[in-house]
Design a protein around this motif. Structure first.
Motif, PDB file in Angstrom:
ATOM      1  N   ALA A 193       1.859  -9.065  -2.760  1.00  0.00           N
ATOM      2  CA  ALA A 193       1.366  -8.603  -4.066  1.00  0.00           C
ATOM      3  C   ALA A 193       2.499  -7.938  -4.847  1.00  0.00           C
ATOM      4  N   SER A 194       2.543  -8.190  -6.157  1.00  0.00           N
ATOM      5  CA  SER A 194       3.565  -7.560  -7.017  1.00  0.00           C
ATOM      6  C   SER A 194       2.997  -6.409  -7.821  1.00  0.00           C
ATOM      7  N   LEU A 195       1.671  -6.333  -7.905  1.00  0.00           N
ATOM      8  CA  LEU A 195       1.020  -5.219  -8.602  1.00  0.00           C
ATOM      9  C   LEU A 195      -0.167  -4.779  -7.749  1.00  0.00           C
ATOM     10  N   VAL A 196      -0.264  -3.473  -7.497  1.00  0.00           N
ATOM     11  CA  VAL A 196      -1.327  -2.954  -6.637  1.00  0.00           C
ATOM     12  C   VAL A 196      -1.955  -1.722  -7.278  1.00  0.00           C
ATOM     13  N   GLY A 197      -3.277  -1.661  -7.280  1.00  0.00           N
ATOM     14  CA  GLY A 197      -3.965  -0.483  -7.816  1.00  0.00           C
ATOM     15  C   GLY A 197      -5.363  -0.415  -7.240  1.00  0.00           C
ATOM     16  N   GLY A 198      -6.272   0.257  -7.968  1.00  0.00           N
ATOM     17  CA  GLY A 198      -7.642   0.384  -7.476  1.00  0.00           C
ATOM     18  C   GLY A 198      -8.652   0.079  -8.567  1.00  0.00           C
ATOM     19  N   CYS A 199      -9.884  -0.221  -8.147  1.00  0.00           N
ATOM     20  CA  CYS A 199     -10.942  -0.470  -9.137  1.00  0.00           C
ATOM     21  C   CYS A 199     -12.069   0.539  -8.879  1.00  0.00           C
ATOM     22  N   CYS A 200     -13.321   0.120  -9.019  1.00  0.00           N
ATOM     23  CA  CYS A 200     -14.418   1.089  -9.007  1.00  0.00           C
ATOM     24  C   CYS A 200     -14.409   1.982  -7.762  1.00  0.00           C
ATOM     25  N   ARG A 201     -14.692   3.248  -8.017  1.00  0.00           N
ATOM     26  CA  ARG A 201     -14.783   4.318  -7.016  1.00  0.00           C
ATOM     27  C   ARG A 201     -13.435   4.745  -6.462  1.00  0.00           C
ATOM     28  N   THR A 202     -12.346   4.201  -7.002  1.00  0.00           N
ATOM     29  CA  THR A 202     -11.047   4.785  -6.679  1.00  0.00           C
ATOM     30  C   THR A 202     -10.709   5.752  -7.813  1.00  0.00           C
ATOM     31  N   THR A 203      -9.849   6.702  -7.540  1.00  0.00           N
ATOM     32  CA  THR A 203      -9.616   7.813  -8.476  1.00  0.00           C
ATOM     33  C   THR A 203      -8.113   8.071  -8.645  1.00  0.00           C
ATOM     34  N   PRO A 204      -7.749   9.016  -9.507  1.00  0.00           N
ATOM     35  CA  PRO A 204      -6.321   9.344  -9.601  1.00  0.00           C
ATOM     36  C   PRO A 204      -5.719   9.745  -8.250  1.00  0.00           C
ATOM     37  N   SER A 205      -6.516  10.368  -7.380  1.00  0.00           N
ATOM     38  CA  SER A 205      -5.896  10.744  -6.097  1.00  0.00           C
ATOM     39  C   SER A 205      -5.607   9.500  -5.258  1.00  0.00           C
ATOM     40  N   THR A 206      -6.440   8.466  -5.377  1.00  0.00           N
ATOM     41  CA  THR A 206      -6.136   7.196  -4.679  1.00  0.00           C
ATOM     42  C   THR A 206      -4.809   6.638  -5.193  1.00  0.00           C
ATOM     43  N   ILE A 207      -4.663   6.647  -6.515  1.00  0.00           N
ATOM     44  CA  ILE A 207      -3.471   6.040  -7.128  1.00  0.00           C
ATOM     45  C   ILE A 207      -2.222   6.875  -6.831  1.00  0.00           C
ATOM     46  N   ARG A 208      -2.401   8.196  -6.770  1.00  0.00           N
ATOM     47  CA  ARG A 208      -1.262   9.049  -6.417  1.00  0.00           C
ATOM     48  C   ARG A 208      -0.760   8.664  -5.021  1.00  0.00           C
ATOM     49  N   ALA A 209      -1.710   8.466  -4.095  1.00  0.00           N
ATOM     50  CA  ALA A 209      -1.329   8.114  -2.711  1.00  0.00           C
ATOM     51  C   ALA A 209      -0.691   6.721  -2.665  1.00  0.00           C
ATOM     52  N   VAL A 210      -1.237   5.781  -3.440  1.00  0.00           N
ATOM     53  CA  VAL A 210      -0.681   4.417  -3.460  1.00  0.00           C
ATOM     54  C   VAL A 210       0.740   4.461  -4.014  1.00  0.00           C
ATOM     55  N   SER A 211       0.900   5.181  -5.113  1.00  0.00           N
ATOM     56  CA  SER A 211       2.203   5.254  -5.755  1.00  0.00           C
ATOM     57  C   SER A 211       3.228   5.861  -4.790  1.00  0.00           C
ATOM     58  N   LYS A 212       2.810   6.915  -4.103  1.00  0.00           N
ATOM     59  CA  LYS A 212       3.709   7.578  -3.152  1.00  0.00           C
ATOM     60  C   LYS A 212       4.059   6.613  -2.015  1.00  0.00           C
ATOM     61  N   ALA A 213       3.053   5.940  -1.505  1.00  0.00           N
ATOM     62  CA  ALA A 213       3.286   5.031  -0.364  1.00  0.00           C
ATOM     63  C   ALA A 213       4.234   3.897  -0.751  1.00  0.00           C
ATOM     64  N   LEU A 214       4.044   3.332  -1.930  1.00  0.00           N
ATOM     65  CA  LEU A 214       4.870   2.178  -2.314  1.00  0.00           C
ATOM     66  C   LEU A 214       6.246   2.622  -2.778  1.00  0.00           C
ATOM     67  N   LYS A 215       6.288   3.721  -3.512  1.00  0.00           N
ATOM     68  CA  LYS A 215       7.577   4.126  -4.079  1.00  0.00           C
ATOM     69  C   LYS A 215       8.449   4.869  -3.073  1.00  0.00           C
ATOM     70  N   SER A 216       7.849   5.603  -2.123  1.00  0.00           N
ATOM     71  CA  SER A 216       8.674   6.304  -1.133  1.00  0.00           C
ATOM     72  C   SER A 216       9.371   5.267  -0.271  1.00  0.00           C
ATOM     73  N   ARG A 217       8.696   4.167  -0.038  1.00  0.00           N
ATOM     74  CA  ARG A 217       9.286   3.084   0.739  1.00  0.00           C
ATOM     75  C   ARG A 217      10.524   2.563   0.026  1.00  0.00           C
ATOM     76  N   ASN A 218      10.435   2.465  -1.305  1.00  0.00           N
ATOM     77  CA  ASN A 218      11.569   1.941  -2.057  1.00  0.00           C
ATOM     78  C   ASN A 218      12.766   2.878  -2.024  1.00  0.00           C
ATOM     79  N   ASP A 219      12.461   4.212  -1.877  1.00  0.00           N
ATOM     80  CA  ASP A 219      13.561   5.188  -1.880  1.00  0.00           C
ATOM     81  C   ASP A 219      14.351   5.166  -0.564  1.00  0.00           C
ATOM     82  N   GLN A 220      13.722   4.574   0.473  1.00  0.00           N
ATOM     83  CA  GLN A 220      14.365   4.658   1.799  1.00  0.00           C
ATOM     84  C   GLN A 220      15.639   3.829   1.866  1.00  0.00           C
TER      85      GLN A 220
END
Ligand SMILES: [Zn+2]
Length: 346
Positions: free
Chosen positions: A319-346
């Protein structure tokens, strides 16, 4: 992939983050969305909340925010007693609010010393005909015998024209439940010569087919043929199905050609992917809406993996774009962003 998306995905380190449930968060801020227009009712009553939701998702790390127009339709607004100009004006407002949030947020991050955000893109949401009907066909894909592709094109035409000229970076067709609607949308994009790149995302309830029971492969062939479609994918589908769906989209079909001569047998394989387009996935939380009891039933067990852990696997699967739909929240997206972007920083 369209240039603007390609650039964002690259800047995001290989996988851009889409926002999460829009209506969900609007409700969390106190909006009443129990309405035939669903979240789009707030375009009339509480536009400031719409902007606030966009801001919260940007703050959480979304690289793409989706406008509040999912269930905003011209017939829906007319049924509410609005005039045609007012209805079209509200469609434009939905894009405008997202653009304003994006621009304000971007300006504020530029003032900070270490920029940790990308300048987000705005996708103008277009829900399916079934979402407008609000009769459950959004998740069954059954529109009945009298609904033809022409009728679907006529339903989508004006809203698409208005949204496309309101200045979004992308058009997001969301939760498309059947093949006829996918075909109608592709034809409409060509007929209207829409210049804004689109994504078309399907919804699925079994992880193997569209909601209608039709195959992903057949629908992807229709989307592959259109240059107007930059991104394909799934949304509002249980997360436990998503990895399999990405693999199915990426699946390599092999055709074996067998040539024989007197003694030898030559086996040749021609390989072909189901799609070469960029893939977007933004599943729901896995909770199931109980229409009769009007409540969400708890998340079905998916191996106790949390959304952000799964998001990494979705990226690995292609997947090149990842996010959430119904019943996901900003905290879900914060965790997704951290998980995907921290990997890129390594
Ligand atoms: Zn959804």
């Amino acid at each position: 992939m369209a240039g603007v998306v390609e650039e964002l995905v690259k800047k995001a380190g290989g996988c851009a983050v889409i926002d999460g449930g829009f209506a969900t968060q609007l409700e969390a801020l106190g909006a009443d969305i129990n309405d035939p227009l669903w979240s789009a009712a707030c375009l009339i009553t509480k536009p400031h909340l719409i902007k606030e939701v966009h801001m919260q998702y940007l703050e959480a790390g979304a690289d793409v925010i989706i406008s509040s127009s999912y269930q905003a339709t011209i017939p829906g607004f007319l049924a509410r007693g609005l005039l045609l100009e007012e209805a079209e004006g509200l469609l434009r407002t939905s894009v405008q609010l997202a653009l304003e949030a994006r621009d304000e947020f971007w300006k504020s991050t530029l003032r900070k010393s270490k920029p940790v955000y990308n300048r987000a893109l705005v996708a103008a949401s277009i829900g399916s005909y079934g979402a407008y009907l609000a009769d459950g066909s959004e998740y069954s894909g059954s529109y009945g015998d009298d609904v033809t592709a022409e009728k679907l094109k006529d339903f989508h035409r004006r809203r698409l024209q208005v949204l496309a000229t309101a200045g979004p970076d992308l058009i997001a067709f969301e939760a498309i439940p059947n093949k006829m609607e996918a075909q109608a949308l592709v034809e409409l994009l060509e007929e209207e010569d829409i210049q804004v790149p689109s994504w078309i995302c399907f919804s699925s309830v079994d992880g193997k087919h569209l909601c209608s029971g039709e195959s992903f492969g057949d629908c992807l062939q229709i989307l592959n043929a259109s240059e107007k479609v930059a991104i394909v994918g799934v949304n509002c589908t249980p997360p436990q199905f998503v990895e399999g769906i990405i693999r199915e989209f990426k699946q390599v079909c092999s055709f074996f050609l067998i040539f024989r001569n007197r003694k030898s047998k030559l086996l040749r394989a021609r390989r072909q992917q189901q799609t070469k387009k960029a893939i977007a996935v933004y599943p729901n939380s896995g909770e199931v809406w109980d229409g009769r009891a009007k409540r969400w039933l708890p998340v079905e067990c998916f191996g106790r993996k949390s959304f952000d852990v799964m998001a990494r696997r979705w990226q690995e699967a292609g997947a090149s774009l990842v996010g959430g739909c119904c019943r996901t929240t900003p905290s879900t997206i914060r965790a997704v962003s951290k998980a995907l972007k921290s990997r890129n920083d390594q």
